[in-house]
Design a protein around this motif. Sequence first.
Motif, short mmCIF file in Angstrom:
data_model
loop_
_atom_site.label_atom_id
_atom_site.label_comp_id
_atom_site.label_asym_id
_atom_site.label_seq_id
_atom_site.Cartn_x
_atom_site.Cartn_y
_atom_site.Cartn_z
N SER A 1 -1.46 14.04 0.91
CA SER A 1 -1.62 13.36 2.18
C SER A 1 -1.31 11.87 2.06
O SER A 1 -0.63 11.28 2.91
CB SER A 1 -3.05 13.55 2.70
N THR A 2 -1.79 11.26 0.98
CA THR A 2 -1.53 9.84 0.74
C THR A 2 -0.05 9.58 0.56
O THR A 2 0.51 8.63 1.12
CB THR A 2 -2.30 9.36 -0.51
N TYR A 3 0.60 10.45 -0.20
CA TYR A 3 2.04 10.29 -0.42
C TYR A 3 2.82 10.45 0.89
O TYR A 3 3.74 9.68 1.17
CB TYR A 3 2.55 11.31 -1.43
N GLU A 4 2.48 11.44 1.68
CA GLU A 4 3.19 11.69 2.94
C GLU A 4 3.07 10.51 3.90
O GLU A 4 4.04 10.13 4.56
CB GLU A 4 2.65 12.97 3.60
N ASP B 1 0.84 -1.20 0.00
CA ASP B 1 0.00 0.00 0.00
C ASP B 1 0.88 1.26 0.00
O ASP B 1 0.57 2.24 -0.69
CB ASP B 1 -0.92 0.01 1.23
N ALA B 2 1.95 1.23 0.79
CA ALA B 2 2.85 2.38 0.86
C ALA B 2 3.56 2.61 -0.46
O ALA B 2 3.69 3.75 -0.93
CB ALA B 2 3.88 2.18 1.98
N LEU B 3 3.99 1.53 -1.10
CA LEU B 3 4.65 1.66 -2.40
C LEU B 3 3.68 2.20 -3.45
O LEU B 3 4.06 3.01 -4.30
CB LEU B 3 5.20 0.30 -2.85
N ALA B 4 2.45 1.74 -3.37
CA ALA B 4 1.42 2.26 -4.29
C ALA B 4 1.16 3.73 -4.01
O ALA B 4 0.86 4.51 -4.92
CB ALA B 4 0.14 1.45 -4.14
N GLY B 5 1.28 4.13 -2.73
CA GLY B 5 1.05 5.52 -2.36
C GLY B 5 2.06 6.49 -2.95
O GLY B 5 1.79 7.69 -3.05
N LEU B 6 3.22 5.96 -3.36
CA LEU B 6 4.23 6.83 -4.00
C LEU B 6 3.74 7.37 -5.34
O LEU B 6 4.23 8.39 -5.81
CB LEU B 6 5.54 6.06 -4.20
#
Length: 267
Positions: free
Chosen positions: A38-41, A27-32
Amino acid sequence: MRVSLRIRLLGLLAVPALLLGADKLQDALAGLKSKDASTYEKAAEFLAKHPQQARDPLQKLLQQYDDKDALTRFRAAKLLGDLNDQSSAEVMKKVLFSGLETNAAVRVEIIRALAKLGRKDVIIAYSNSGLEKSATVTAAIALAEDSKAELGRLLSSTDDERVSRAAVFAISKIYKPVLENPRNAMASKSSGLSKAASSRGKLPAPPPPPSTTPDDKAGNAKAKLEPTAADQAIFAALKAKGESKNPAITKEAAALLQEISKIYKQP
């Protein structure tokens, strides 16, 4: 039996936890890739807190040249610099020298990340390779530099305003401590001579008397420092830029050279 059963139960409980951790990582990698700040942070924060798990996937993302989303590679480069893992520097070196990363902004961030990792050797090697054609990236290389020799070479070899201004700014940062307090440089030089002499077991020959100039407000003479070959290369490059056709560069280079001339001997 009870011990064996307890171990089995712990193993069964660990599997969902590992899967949950893997899901969060994905999920975090996808958030990049998210355009939502906010999602990226949140994604960047999670990856920064789990450097061991994040390192390999981030390195893979950085090398996905076929991905049109350069923003993801840009963010991967930034995070790899923040994670402070030296193995990432080799991956960044591979990316730069491959010539496959066509996005200049990503290459700029790679240069910045290498500077964070203390790999100026890779930056210098890439700069000297002649592979980089973007003025924006070359300016980033100048800003990351703290080598007088390299900055002198960069400044003397470019006509681009961005690169020239970046190099002049980087040069000003190098000389700033000496310009603010010349005694520090003289004390450092004297200390170096003393250490070298003590290691050989004999005193060095006394240095020649410094040249002086009555240029302070009280009319007292100031001792000037002897420039090294790297200093002289920078002085020559600044002088040449001070005579260029670009008024902005001319003004900045001439002003810096004038300040340096108060401290160092000039040819």
